[in-house]
Structure formats: C-alpha cells, structure tokens
Design an enzyme around this catalytic site. Sequence first.
Site, mmCIF file in Angstrom:
data_model
loop_
_atom_site.group_PDB
_atom_site.id
_atom_site.type_symbol
_atom_site.label_atom_id
_atom_site.label_comp_id
_atom_site.label_asym_id
_atom_site.label_seq_id
_atom_site.Cartn_x
_atom_site.Cartn_y
_atom_site.Cartn_z
ATOM 1 N N HIS A 1 -2.346 -15.655 8.599
ATOM 2 C CA HIS A 1 -1.348 -14.517 8.287
ATOM 3 C C HIS A 1 -1.918 -13.768 9.562
ATOM 4 C CE1 HIS A 1 0.359 -16.143 5.424
ATOM 5 N NE2 HIS A 1 -0.649 -16.438 4.503
ATOM 6 N N ARG B 1 3.887 -11.430 4.533
ATOM 7 C CA ARG B 1 5.420 -10.888 5.367
ATOM 8 C C ARG B 1 5.740 -10.268 6.575
ATOM 9 N NH1 ARG B 1 7.924 -8.705 -0.367
ATOM 10 N NH2 ARG B 1 9.825 -9.074 0.040
ATOM 11 N N ARG C 1 22.933 14.860 -7.107
ATOM 12 C CA ARG C 1 22.985 13.985 -8.328
ATOM 13 C C ARG C 1 22.179 12.546 -7.619
ATOM 14 N NH1 ARG C 1 29.337 14.252 -9.893
ATOM 15 N NH2 ARG C 1 29.552 14.881 -7.493
ATOM 16 N N LYS D 1 2.038 6.687 4.617
ATOM 17 C CA LYS D 1 2.122 5.836 4.345
ATOM 18 C C LYS D 1 0.848 5.026 5.334
ATOM 19 C CE LYS D 1 5.204 4.624 0.266
ATOM 20 N NZ LYS D 1 5.926 4.067 0.592
ATOM 21 N N PRO E 1 0.610 -0.879 -0.177
ATOM 22 C CA PRO E 1 -0.090 0.074 -0.367
ATOM 23 C C PRO E 1 0.820 0.866 0.051
ATOM 24 C CG PRO E 1 -0.853 -1.715 2.051
ATOM 25 C CD PRO E 1 1.053 -1.570 1.343
ATOM 26 N N GLU E 2 0.633 1.853 -0.519
ATOM 27 C CA GLU E 2 1.220 3.168 -1.243
ATOM 28 C C GLU E 2 0.353 3.868 -1.407
ATOM 29 O OE1 GLU E 2 4.051 3.532 -5.014
ATOM 30 O OE2 GLU E 2 3.695 1.442 -5.266
ATOM 31 N N ARG F 1 15.762 -1.424 -6.335
ATOM 32 C CA ARG F 1 13.832 -0.785 -7.289
ATOM 33 C C ARG F 1 13.220 -1.262 -8.622
ATOM 34 N NH1 ARG F 1 11.217 0.833 -2.719
ATOM 35 N NH2 ARG F 1 9.796 -1.029 -3.566
#
Length: 282
Positions: free
Chosen positions: A98, A121, A162, A57, A2-3, A270
């Site tokens: 879970h 998880r 940078r 989040k 979830p974002e 990522r």
Amino acid sequence: MPELPEVETVARSLAPHVHGCRFVDFDLLRQSALQPSSLPLSRLRGMKISALSRRGKLLVFSLRSGDAAEQTALSLVIHLRMTGRIFTREANEGLGKHTRCVFSLEKPVGGNFQLFFDDARTFGKVLLADSQILASWPFWRDMGPEPFDVTIEALHKALTGRRPLKSSLLDQSVLAGIGNIYADETLFAARLHPLRQSGSLTFPEVQNLHDAIRSVLMDAIAQKGSSIRDYRDAEGRQGSFQNFFMVYGRGGKNCKKCGAALEKIRIGGRATVFCPVCQPVL
DNA sequence: AGCGGGACCTGTGGGC
DNA sequence: TGCCCACAGGTCCCGC
C-alpha cells in the site's frame, strides 16, 4: 484513523528523525495521493525540514530552501484520512503493498533514509504548497481553532443551530482535529447526549464540554493514541487509548460507569455510541 | 441548515 | 473453508 491524538503522536515520534534533513528524491507511486492543487513534488528536491507540526488532523512539514540568498518556504502537508501511515526506513527495504509515496532524505550528519507514506484505502493526500496555495485550500482556510487553544466563549459561540452536538464536534470548521472516536468519548465525559441541539447548551454545559475535550485528548495523547487496526506511530508502535474507551465501539455493552446498556445510533452517517443514563437527553 | 445517500477505496470480521 | 455483506479512524458533493 488518525484523529488529533494520533497525528500528534506521529508528529512527536517523527520529528527527531526528520528535523534538519534534506529531500533528495521522491517516488509518487499513486498519482491520486497528490492533492490536485499541489505543487509538483520535484520542487521538494534540496529543501530542508525546519519544523514538523500538527494542525487539526494534518501533519505539516515546514521546508526551507538551502540557499541563504533567496530563501523560499514551502509546506508539505499530509492528511492520513482513514488508513494512512507515515514511517521511516533506514535502507531500501522495498515497497509495501500500500505504499503511495516514498521520500528519500539526507541526514544533516550524512547518510540517507526513506520516509514512507502507506495508505490501504487511498483516501489520504499529500500537498506541497507555498503560503498562497495553503491559504486558499478550503479545508485549511476554513479549519477551526485547535481544541487546546479555543476559549470557552469561542466554543459557545461556535455551537449554534439545531444540528446534533456530535455533528458540530465532527465539523472541522468548529474545532480542528476531533473525529468519530473522540467525539463519542468527549460527549460521554461531558455527560452530554450526542443528539443535543448544538445551540441549546448552557454556558456551564459548554464549560463542561470544553473540559472534557481537553482531558480526553490529553489522556489519548498520553497513551500515544488509539490503535483500532491500522494506526501506528512513525516508529511502528501502537497506541493504547483503545483500552480506555468508555463508549466508542462498545454499543450493546455495559456502561463502565453505571452498568446500563450502551446505545448505538447513527448520526450524520457515523456510528455513535452513548450511555442513555450518563448522557440523558435533557 | 442539515440530513441521507453516494462516492472515493481496500481490508476485515461476522454470519451462514 | 468459503462466500457475501456490513462496516471501518474522513471528507466532499448532490439532492431533498
């Protein structure tokens, strides 16, 4: 998982069910689901949910004690991380494989129900905090502005150095709430290459990025988030923004805009997908 | 400063 | 069918 759009959707779908409800009991099935700095969950008993909101989040339950004499305010903060899920259950339907924590709540009109926190998880965390604990939690303390609040000038100022632009977007101290999906989708919408040096953006480019962030996140919220695998809202419904992905998860496929093959690279560990034509390096 | 790699965990999907 | 490996929406920590 979830974002921002997914957590926003969970908050909106959950709020009507929990507003004004009182915590009766809890069952912490996995100790590691509790943030180490948390107050003991026994402090929840008798507290009433006065508001449910989202910050970045994070899902935030604002709690008040019942007695008017000495009102205490606490926050129950939940970070779903990758696979966390929050949902309600009317009766005692038994635990899932879970399930990490179960909260028993009493409705203002009477009658009990349960709030489940499931997480395959086990990366997700629950934190019960007073204002002091919350303010000193580094993740909370260092969280950047909400994407819908930040000004173009402030965004410009926060994009420095940078480091790849994508890394800046994922940095929660730059902006709160953007994760891997919406970073890639936002960069495509802004026609900016994910490896652009953050500090090299011109003001018009930042303006462009600012617009893209808002429009991508608003569209995603309108679609009730993206469901890749685990994500569901508080009522078990999937989002549908995954049907509108322009780049995320589409490495090697054709750009929906120009037809070029989308490239997949790694940035900061990522997976990152972009269109080499729509998002030129310069 | 920022990157790569590993850690924390379990599940799923692809290749053989 | 089954096994093994790579990879997954997030963050933190270490060493270079």
